[in-house]
Design an enzyme around this catalytic site. Structure first.
Site, PDB file in Angstrom:
ATOM      1  N   SER A  68       0.808  -1.218   0.000  1.00 36.92           N
ATOM      2  CA  SER A  68       0.000   0.000   0.000  1.00 36.92           C
ATOM      3  C   SER A  68       0.845   1.273   0.000  1.00 36.92           C
ATOM      4  O   SER A  68       1.598   1.524  -0.931  1.00 36.92           O
ATOM      5  CB  SER A  68      -0.951  -0.037   1.185  1.00 36.92           C
ATOM      6  OG  SER A  68      -1.869   1.010   1.167  1.00 36.92           O
ATOM      7  N   ASP A 288      -6.195   2.487  -2.620  1.00 40.44           N
ATOM      8  CA  ASP A 288      -7.373   2.316  -1.765  1.00 40.44           C
ATOM      9  C   ASP A 288      -7.589   3.500  -0.823  1.00 40.44           C
ATOM     10  O   ASP A 288      -8.577   3.534  -0.088  1.00 40.44           O
ATOM     11  CB  ASP A 288      -7.324   0.995  -0.984  1.00 40.44           C
ATOM     12  CG  ASP A 288      -6.197   0.925   0.039  1.00 40.44           C
ATOM     13  OD1 ASP A 288      -5.373   1.858   0.110  1.00 40.44           O
ATOM     14  OD2 ASP A 288      -6.133  -0.087   0.763  1.00 40.44           O
ATOM     15  N   ASN A 380      -7.404   9.152   7.191  1.00 39.86           N
ATOM     16  CA  ASN A 380      -6.338   8.940   6.203  1.00 39.86           C
ATOM     17  C   ASN A 380      -6.849   8.762   4.772  1.00 39.86           C
ATOM     18  O   ASN A 380      -6.063   8.592   3.853  1.00 39.86           O
ATOM     19  CB  ASN A 380      -5.460   7.755   6.595  1.00 39.86           C
ATOM     20  CG  ASN A 380      -6.223   6.428   6.613  1.00 39.86           C
ATOM     21  OD1 ASN A 380      -7.236   6.245   5.941  1.00 39.86           O
ATOM     22  ND2 ASN A 380      -5.729   5.476   7.394  1.00 39.86           N
ATOM     23  N   ARG A 503      -2.640   5.741  22.278  1.00 39.86           N
ATOM     24  CA  ARG A 503      -2.890   4.327  21.980  1.00 39.86           C
ATOM     25  C   ARG A 503      -1.586   3.670  21.524  1.00 39.86           C
ATOM     26  O   ARG A 503      -0.728   4.327  20.892  1.00 39.86           O
ATOM     27  CB  ARG A 503      -3.966   4.152  20.902  1.00 39.86           C
ATOM     28  CG  ARG A 503      -3.656   4.811  19.588  1.00 39.86           C
ATOM     29  CD  ARG A 503      -4.750   4.575  18.555  1.00 39.86           C
ATOM     30  NE  ARG A 503      -4.771   3.188  18.090  1.00 39.86           N
ATOM     31  CZ  ARG A 503      -4.073   2.745  17.037  1.00 39.86           C
ATOM     32  NH1 ARG A 503      -3.291   3.561  16.355  1.00 39.86           N
ATOM     33  NH2 ARG A 503      -4.146   1.482  16.672  1.00 39.86           N
ATOM     34  N   SER A 505       0.929   1.427  19.256  1.00 41.32           N
ATOM     35  CA  SER A 505       1.031   1.022  17.855  1.00 41.32           C
ATOM     36  C   SER A 505       0.797  -0.479  17.741  1.00 41.32           C
ATOM     37  O   SER A 505       1.114  -1.238  18.663  1.00 41.32           O
ATOM     38  CB  SER A 505       2.417   1.374  17.312  1.00 41.32           C
ATOM     39  OG  SER A 505       2.666   0.717  16.085  1.00 41.32           O
ATOM     40  N   GLY A 506       0.289  -0.893  16.604  1.00 36.36           N
ATOM     41  CA  GLY A 506       0.111  -2.322  16.381  1.00 36.36           C
ATOM     42  C   GLY A 506       1.328  -2.988  15.772  1.00 36.36           C
ATOM     43  O   GLY A 506       1.382  -4.218  15.667  1.00 36.36           O
ATOM     44  N   ARG A 512       1.209   6.182  20.191  1.00 37.94           N
ATOM     45  CA  ARG A 512       0.844   7.336  19.376  1.00 37.94           C
ATOM     46  C   ARG A 512      -0.004   8.293  20.208  1.00 37.94           C
ATOM     47  O   ARG A 512      -0.946   7.877  20.871  1.00 37.94           O
ATOM     48  CB  ARG A 512       0.104   6.885  18.124  1.00 37.94           C
ATOM     49  CG  ARG A 512       0.911   5.862  17.321  1.00 37.94           C
ATOM     50  CD  ARG A 512       0.306   5.587  15.946  1.00 37.94           C
ATOM     51  NE  ARG A 512       0.948   4.446  15.309  1.00 37.94           N
ATOM     52  CZ  ARG A 512       2.131   4.453  14.733  1.00 37.94           C
ATOM     53  NH1 ARG A 512       2.835   5.577  14.687  1.00 37.94           N
ATOM     54  NH2 ARG A 512       2.637   3.360  14.180  1.00 37.94           N
TER      55      ARG A 512
END
Length: 550
Positions: A68, A288, A380, A503, A505-506, A512
């Protein structure tokens, strides 16, 4: 075949050993890592896709090889379920476990346990459709994927180089072919025809839009946008830029939707192209995500992100539903995440229900399915609109009593055709935006004036262990470390319109910090003060006190 072809899988697996110690995690975006480490992952995903198809009674599953908006050196792979949606979250754990099996023997053992646990009927057929973006690592990774198909005996269709949204479209079109829910012809031609015909019907009688500048991020969106332009002909003039898909290192470099959102600047390549008042938009590397922007009469840059798109589209659909006389029969809702600008939430909440969910497209998509018409856009630029099959049937069977109702109903029917409801689709969303602007006789200035964004800042703080950070209330509130949320609240209350959340980050050991306030200076100050509290109170990396802008 009532058992796994272990000999065949072993033969192919030995050609694709796990050579790197990296831990592979299947998240919302699938697997995403430097392309050079993904050979074994792609092979195993090929096998997993075949098993997913068998589990789904032989329906076609999709595979997209893409990273992406990531840099060109990265690559990735994600699976698409038969309805064109992302892989069921329960299978993400299986994907992660299989990808991290260190040897062929361990992989085979895990595979057998998995087949038994899921009670997969191995006698069922396996069907897969797959595609890739323009990254240089794509061909080698696709070859590994194809070995996975061969190992499990899957019937595989190569859709070539195309966008992620088209791959999603193909999956749903293949699986709904010949049914009352037929999504369209299962080909790129079918995709282009569906979108272009709906667009032309919606713009019938409207002035032809002025040329739209499209930044294609030097990615797969460039050739696909060029094809779409041929189908639209004179009905939608486009000026395609950043189309250098064969230039090494060009992909997403100083261009694309992510660049627009994170830097809040126009791509340098558009500096001499974009004129004041002219509409412009950027796609990301797999097309996308969509971001709009413009220069005002003074040459000042203005960004129109996913929140602005949601506001524009939602208000238009609400008006159409009322004009059709269906406001009491159709439940419309908008889904956002905590990253949505507070002004957008306030604007939308006065017009229709708004729900906040955890970050990640899968959460937004599932929440949107609870409405008759569910609208979701991440800030985003990733998003779409879902029309339930029931509502599409109601629209098709409506008997309007006035000409105005008839026109509104037809517009809603054509919107459901124009929108790629399987996933966020930059090109489909772009045409949707252009339709609304044309119907309202809006330029970018009028669109931008729907509401004024609160200034905001996104900062990341490096930490030793992001796993100690736990959230609730759609990630808007910290429950761990204890006491930290109260300090965030105290700081936020000191600023006019102050709001902030933290939160983890994954994907990396950072947290963040998002903050917004009445002025840019206050938003910046609030973000950095809270980042400092996070560092001081919750174990920042002791080697330094690092905070980086995203």
């Amino acid at each position: 075949m009532n058992s796994l072809p272990l000999g065949k899988i072993t033969l192919f697996s030995d050609l694709h050993p796990k050579l790197y110690p990296a831990y592979f995690n299947y998240g919302t975006a699938g697997f995403r890592m430097p392309g050079k480490v993904l050979d074994s992952v792609l092979f195993r995903v090929g096998i997993l896709a075949g098993l997913r198809s068998k589990k789904m009674d032989g329906k076609t599953v999709g595979i997209m090889v893409t990273a992406s908006h990531n840099p060109e050196t990265d690559n990735g792979v994600k699976m698409v379920d038969p309805r064109g949606e992302m892989l069921d979250s329960s299978w993400e754990v299986y994907a992660t476990t299989l990808a991290n099996s260190s040897t062929t023997e361990m992989f085979l053992s895990t595979l057998e346990e998995f087949v038994e646990a899921e009670k997969i009927d191995l006698s069922k057929p396996a069907r897969v459709v797959y595609a890739r973006d323009t990254r240089p690592s794509g061909p080698a990774l696709v070859a590994a994927l194809e070995d996975g198909f061969a190992a499990i005996g899957a019937e595989a269709r190569n859709a070539g180089i195309t966008t992620t949204p088209i791959l999603h479209y193909l999956v749903k079109a293949i699986n709904t072919k010949g049914t009352e829910e037929c999504f369209g012809d299962d080909s790129e031609h079918g995709y282009f025809t569906k979108l272009s015909e709906a667009f032309k019907k919606l713009l019938l009688g409207k002035p032809t839009p002025s040329p739209l500048v499209i930044d294609c991020a030097n990615g797969v969106g460039a050739p696909i946008a060029a094809k779409l332009a041929q189908y639209l002909a004179a009905s939608m003039p486009m000026l395609l830029t950043n189309t250098a898909i064969d230039n090494p290192g060009a992909l997403n470099n100083l261009c694309g939707a992510d660049y627009i959102k994170t830097t809040q600047k126009i791509p340098p390549s558009l500096m001499t192209v974009l004129q004041p008042g002219q509409r412009a938009c950027s796609l990301d590397g797999d097309a996308d995500r969509l971001m709009y922007y413009y220069l005002d009469s003074r040459g000042q840059y203005h960004m129109l992100d996913g929140d602005k798109i949601a506001a524009l589209v939602a208000s238009f659909i609400v008006e159409l539903v009322k004009a059709a006389g269906l406001e009491n029969r159709i439940k419309i809702g908008v889904v956002q995440t905590a990253y949505a600008n507070g002004s957008s939430t306030k604007y939308l909440s006065t017009r229709l229900p708004v729900k906040c969910v955890s970050t990640g497209v899968k959460h937004l998509h599932h929440a949107a399915e609870h409405y008759d018409v569910g609208i979701y856009f991440e800030a985003n630029g990733h998003g779409t609109v879902l029309f339930s099959q029931q509502i599409q049937n109601i629209l098709s069977g409506c008997q309007p009593s006035t000409l105005a109702q008839s026109i509104a109903i037809n517009h809603l029917i054509n919107l459901a055709q124009l929108i790629n409801q399987t996933v966020g689709d930059a090109l489909s969303d772009m045409l949707l935006v252009e339709v609304v602007l044309a119907h309202r006789s809006y330029g970018c200035v009028e669109w931008d004036s729907l509401y004024t964004d609160l200034p905001n800042r996104l900062v990341k703080v490096l930490v030793e262990d992001r796993n100690i950070f736990k959230t609730e209330d759609a990630e808007r509130r910290l429950v761990s470390p204890p006491g930290l949320q109260e300090k965030i609240n105290d700081l936020s209350h000191k600023y006019d319109s102050g709001r902030s959340f933290v939160r983890p980050s994954g994907t990396e050991d950072v947290v963040r910090v998002y903050a917004e306030a009445a002025t840019k200076q206050q938003a910046d100050e609030l973000a950095f003060r809270i980042a400092g509290v996070v560092y001081d109170e919750a174990g920042g990396d002791a080697s330094q006190r690092p905070m980086e802008f995203l």
